[in-house]
Structure formats: structure tokens, C-alpha cells
Design a protein around this motif. Sequence first.
Motif, mmCIF file in Angstrom:
data_model
loop_
_atom_site.group_PDB
_atom_site.id
_atom_site.type_symbol
_atom_site.label_atom_id
_atom_site.label_comp_id
_atom_site.label_asym_id
_atom_site.label_seq_id
_atom_site.Cartn_x
_atom_site.Cartn_y
_atom_site.Cartn_z
ATOM 1 N N ALA A 1 0.743 -1.170 0.012
ATOM 2 C CA ALA A 1 0.264 -0.030 -0.167
ATOM 3 C C ALA A 1 0.937 1.271 0.040
ATOM 4 O O ALA A 1 1.626 1.538 0.956
ATOM 5 C CB ALA A 1 -0.987 0.083 1.127
ATOM 6 N N GLY A 2 0.492 2.179 -1.127
ATOM 7 C CA GLY A 2 1.289 3.283 -1.003
ATOM 8 C C GLY A 2 2.687 3.403 -1.284
ATOM 9 O O GLY A 2 3.527 4.146 -1.063
ATOM 10 N N THR A 3 3.172 2.164 -1.820
ATOM 11 C CA THR A 3 4.858 1.980 -1.804
ATOM 12 C C THR A 3 5.194 2.042 -3.379
ATOM 13 O O THR A 3 4.405 1.681 -4.249
ATOM 14 C CB THR A 3 5.326 0.895 -1.331
ATOM 15 O OG1 THR A 3 4.961 -0.510 -1.939
ATOM 16 C CG2 THR A 3 4.905 0.582 0.095
ATOM 17 N N LEU A 4 6.393 2.607 -3.772
ATOM 18 C CA LEU A 4 6.814 2.659 -4.952
ATOM 19 C C LEU A 4 7.497 1.394 -5.273
ATOM 20 O O LEU A 4 7.225 0.963 -6.618
ATOM 21 C CB LEU A 4 7.993 3.555 -4.959
ATOM 22 C CG LEU A 4 7.862 4.994 -4.918
ATOM 23 C CD1 LEU A 4 8.968 6.022 -4.762
ATOM 24 C CD2 LEU A 4 7.061 5.599 -6.120
ATOM 25 N N GLY A 5 7.571 0.507 -4.488
ATOM 26 C CA GLY A 5 8.111 -0.793 -5.067
ATOM 27 C C GLY A 5 6.960 -1.647 -5.148
ATOM 28 O O GLY A 5 6.944 -2.302 -6.359
ATOM 29 N N GLY A 6 5.862 -1.472 -4.586
ATOM 30 C CA GLY A 6 4.611 -2.267 -4.880
ATOM 31 C C GLY A 6 3.972 -1.643 -6.202
ATOM 32 O O GLY A 6 3.508 -2.444 -6.980
ATOM 33 N N LEU A 7 4.180 -0.372 -6.494
ATOM 34 C CA LEU A 7 3.666 0.193 -7.769
ATOM 35 C C LEU A 7 4.456 -0.230 -8.932
ATOM 36 O O LEU A 7 4.027 -0.930 -9.831
ATOM 37 C CB LEU A 7 3.864 1.577 -7.757
ATOM 38 C CG LEU A 7 3.434 2.534 -8.965
ATOM 39 C CD1 LEU A 7 1.966 2.086 -9.214
ATOM 40 C CD2 LEU A 7 3.709 3.853 -8.761
ATOM 41 N N PHE A 8 5.840 -0.311 -8.845
ATOM 42 C CA PHE A 8 6.691 -0.756 -10.139
ATOM 43 C C PHE A 8 6.841 -2.116 -10.101
ATOM 44 O O PHE A 8 7.202 -2.626 -11.038
ATOM 45 C CB PHE A 8 8.013 0.028 -9.946
ATOM 46 C CG PHE A 8 7.747 1.539 -10.173
ATOM 47 C CD1 PHE A 8 7.403 1.909 -11.619
ATOM 48 C CD2 PHE A 8 8.084 2.315 -9.382
ATOM 49 C CE1 PHE A 8 7.264 3.328 -11.837
ATOM 50 C CE2 PHE A 8 7.978 3.878 -9.363
ATOM 51 C CZ PHE A 8 7.599 4.115 -11.115
ATOM 52 N N ARG A 9 6.792 -2.879 -9.010
ATOM 53 C CA ARG A 9 6.988 -4.542 -9.249
ATOM 54 C C ARG A 9 5.804 -5.086 -9.944
ATOM 55 O O ARG A 9 5.994 -5.934 -10.925
ATOM 56 C CB ARG A 9 7.001 -5.053 -7.771
ATOM 57 C CG ARG A 9 8.145 -5.982 -7.595
ATOM 58 C CD ARG A 9 8.065 -6.614 -6.171
ATOM 59 N NE ARG A 9 7.255 -6.116 -5.131
ATOM 60 C CZ ARG A 9 7.620 -5.301 -4.131
ATOM 61 N NH1 ARG A 9 9.039 -4.747 -4.248
ATOM 62 N NH2 ARG A 9 6.713 -5.047 -3.154
ATOM 63 N N HIS A 10 4.552 -4.565 -9.544
ATOM 64 C CA HIS A 10 3.353 -5.217 -10.184
ATOM 65 C C HIS A 10 2.668 -4.153 -11.384
ATOM 66 O O HIS A 10 1.768 -4.961 -11.964
ATOM 67 C CB HIS A 10 2.446 -5.596 -9.091
ATOM 68 C CG HIS A 10 3.080 -6.484 -7.949
ATOM 69 N ND1 HIS A 10 3.749 -7.681 -8.304
ATOM 70 C CD2 HIS A 10 3.209 -6.100 -6.710
ATOM 71 C CE1 HIS A 10 4.034 -8.106 -7.109
ATOM 72 N NE2 HIS A 10 3.825 -7.029 -6.164
ATOM 73 N N HIS A 11 2.763 -3.188 -11.165
ATOM 74 C CA HIS A 11 1.941 -2.287 -12.162
ATOM 75 C C HIS A 11 2.743 -1.166 -12.959
ATOM 76 O O HIS A 11 2.561 -0.207 -13.340
ATOM 77 C CB HIS A 11 0.924 -1.355 -11.383
ATOM 78 C CG HIS A 11 0.331 -2.385 -10.297
ATOM 79 N ND1 HIS A 11 -0.513 -3.315 -10.692
ATOM 80 C CD2 HIS A 11 0.398 -2.687 -9.106
ATOM 81 C CE1 HIS A 11 -1.193 -3.968 -9.820
ATOM 82 N NE2 HIS A 11 -0.558 -3.395 -8.781
ATOM 83 N N LYS A 12 4.090 -1.775 -13.335
ATOM 84 C CA LYS A 12 5.004 -0.802 -14.018
ATOM 85 C C LYS A 12 4.160 -0.357 -15.681
ATOM 86 O O LYS A 12 4.459 0.535 -15.928
ATOM 87 C CB LYS A 12 6.376 -1.373 -14.313
ATOM 88 C CG LYS A 12 7.482 -0.726 -14.973
ATOM 89 C CD LYS A 12 8.692 -1.260 -15.180
ATOM 90 C CE LYS A 12 9.456 -1.817 -14.013
ATOM 91 N NZ LYS A 12 10.751 -2.608 -14.365
ATOM 92 N N ALA A 13 3.857 -1.298 -16.275
ATOM 93 C CA ALA A 13 3.117 -1.247 -17.506
ATOM 94 C C ALA A 13 2.113 -0.049 -17.426
ATOM 95 O O ALA A 13 1.979 0.780 -18.331
ATOM 96 C CB ALA A 13 2.606 -2.478 -17.965
ATOM 97 N N ALA A 14 1.170 -0.441 -16.240
ATOM 98 C CA ALA A 14 0.104 0.841 -16.229
ATOM 99 C C ALA A 14 0.587 1.901 -16.011
ATOM 100 O O ALA A 14 0.080 3.050 -16.473
ATOM 101 C CB ALA A 14 -0.855 0.200 -14.852
#
Length: 439
Positions: A236-249
Motif C-alpha cells: 500500500a502506497g509504496t513505490l516498490g509495490g507500484l513498480f513491481r506489479h504495475h509498471k506497465a500501467a
Amino acid sequence: MSTPLTSEAAAAPRAYSAEEKRHRVFAIVAASSGNLVEWFDFYVYAFCAIYFAGAFFPKADPTVQLLNTAGVFAAGFLMRPIGGWLFGRIADRYGRKRSLLISVVMMCAGSLVIAGLPTYAAIGAWAPALLLAARLFQGLSVGGEYGATATYMSEVALRGQRGFFSSFQYVTLIGGQLLAVLVVVVIEALLSEAEIRAWGWRIPFVIGAVTAVIALLLRRTLTETQTEAARRDKDAGTLGGLFRHHKAAFFTVLGYTAGGSLIFYTFTTYMQKFLVNTVHLPIKTASYIMTGALFLYMVMQPFFGMLSDRIGRRNNMLLFGALGALFTVPLLTALQHVTSPVVALVLIVLALAIVSFYTSISGIVKAEMFPPEVRALGVGLAYAVGNAIFGGSAEYVALNFKAAGHESGFYWYVTAMMVVAFLVSLRLPRQASYLHHDH
């Protein structure tokens, strides 16, 4: 006490109850009222700067001049992505409501500081330093406002009418700009230039701070849309979580935000200078044209939002990219040679109609790309980066092309970014990926 909003997963697939419908519509009004105040406060600075610049930045002091330059640069470019990250993290980790409350309080504080700030004559270099600090504070706030508001409004909007309700984010964004112009015009009509320079420029900032308090009270009634489970998610709210799973988005959103921000700034903020410098219309005439164009542009948003509810967000975005690529050069070339203010207005409104395919659903189309635990961060950061690099530089790039004697080169630059927006929009899912499954 506000009634909790029913989860869409639990709600019947047909109609909402009359009470829940009222709650959701009120929540949209409360969230977007703060958005209007945020943008009013942000634009007031730009419209009043001509009157107070001399009070804070005397030409005799070169250090102060440097502070002035650094302040404009930092507030406009650096703070927005930082705000997008910070408030995205707060909204995903601690709730949308908390993020929306903090951002409007920060904007209010920034306006109050500017309204009461002593001048350079009174406290020396502390005056521009404090003005810079207040402006950085506001830049941080407005950088965070977009993602949190877009996320909240997408989650609270009525199913089947999400495009329509989400369009009010841009209605209030443009409305804030128009209200800022209106307040300055009224003050110019009531006070002499000497009075405005002496103390009158402070009035819009006081109005901004007072309306921010009203927006704060409205936002306090909001019901949280982020679930406890999503807030507790390790990503939640982490850059790691964002780019690990949703980089394409993230890069998809960044891709069409780049073109969307560029064409938005081209036909709104830069257009006034274009009408004066290139078309050679009087400054007042250009102001009247842009006020009329912005008003019509604001009114258009809900209709284009409703269209997206009928034809789908992806089709709206494809039309935006395709029409933008086909008509940017013809419209700007026609504007360059126009002599009639009425024809200029019609051409700008046609351009803004094309931009409306994007701006009306700008928030919702981004929110639909991310799951709840990184939605505000994904939307806010992608928007802020694309906006800072391509939107914020639109005027600078356009003027450089003009100075080099190749003004039409800028038209083709905007067109190229519209082609990018079209190609990136092909990647959009045919149906909302995530918002079917949460609030």
C-alpha cells in the motif's frame, strides 16, 4: 455523522437506494469543492504576481532575483511530483479522506501566509524567502490534490455514470482558474492600480484561505472509500509495490498524460500569449476570448464524461489521440492567420472540444488502471511527472520554437505527442480493470 457508502461488490447490479445516491452525489460535491479551492488559490498567485512582485523582489538585490527564479522553478516543477508521491502514499496507506483534508489545509495555510506576508521593505530578504516557502507548500499541495481527488471521485461515483461524475474534477479545476480571473477583474474595477499594488493584491489570498476552510468542513463529512484491508496491504502506497506489479500501467498513464498535459496547456495557459504575440490581438481582447473559451470548455466536461459512459473510456481516449494528431496543425495554423476575435474563439473551442475527450475522463481512466492499494500513488505520481515534464514546459518549448523562427515546429511537436497518446491508448483495456471490484 455520514452514512457509510455501500461497496459496489455488495451492491445490487441495478439501482442504488435513494439515500446512497444522495450520499455519493454529496461526496462528489464535497471532494470537488476542495479541488476548486486548491486551483483557485494556485492560479491567484499567477494573476496577482504582476502587482506584488515589486514588493518582494526589488531589482536592486541580485540575491533576491535569484530567489525569485529558483522559487518559480521549484514550485512549478519540483514540488508537483513530490506532492504526487507524498499524497499518493498518504491516500493509499492512511485513507483518501485524510489525504484530501491535509492537502486543502496546506493550500489554506499557504494562502494565509502570502496574504499576511510583510514586504521586502519591512523584513528584507526574509520576505521573498517566506513567499518562496509558502509557494513550495502550495506546489506540494496541488501536486497531491490531483491523484487523491481523481481516486476518491472514481471510487465514489455511481456505477454506470463514472465518466459523468469524474468529469467534475476538471469542471472544478477550470472553474478555479475562471474564479481567480473573475476576482482579480472585480478588484481591478473597484481599486486603483496604486491601491492594488499597496494592499489590494492580498484580498484574493484572503478569499482563497476562507473558501479553503469551507472546503475543509465539507471534506470532513466524506466517507472513506479505501478499505482497511487495502490500507494494511504490504504494498500500500509504496513505490516498490507500484513498480513491481504495475509498471506497465504506470508508463501507460504517463504516456497519455504527457500528450494530454501538453495539449491542455497549449490551448489554455499558452494560448493567451499566442493570441498576443503571434496573432497580434490586443491583450484585453485575448483575455476576453480565453475567458469565454475556458467557460465553454468547463461546461463541455460533463457531456464528454457522459459520452465515455456510453462508448467506453478506451474509445474516448482513441478519439482524443486521433483527432488531436489530425487537427492540431490545421487549428494552430488557422489561428496564426486569424483576424476576427470570434473566429479565434470558435477555433480554440474546437481545439478544447478535442482535449475534452481526455480531460473529462482524465481521473477515472487513470484510476481504472490501478488496484486500490496503489491507486492514488499510481494516478498522482504518473500525472505529476507527465504534467511537470510536458505540460509545465509547453510554454517554454513553444516560445523557443518561435524565437528560432520555426513556430510551426511546435505544432508538429504537439502532434507527435498526440500520436504517442493514441498508440498508448491502444493498450487500454476494453473494460475497467479494477473499479468493478471495489467501491
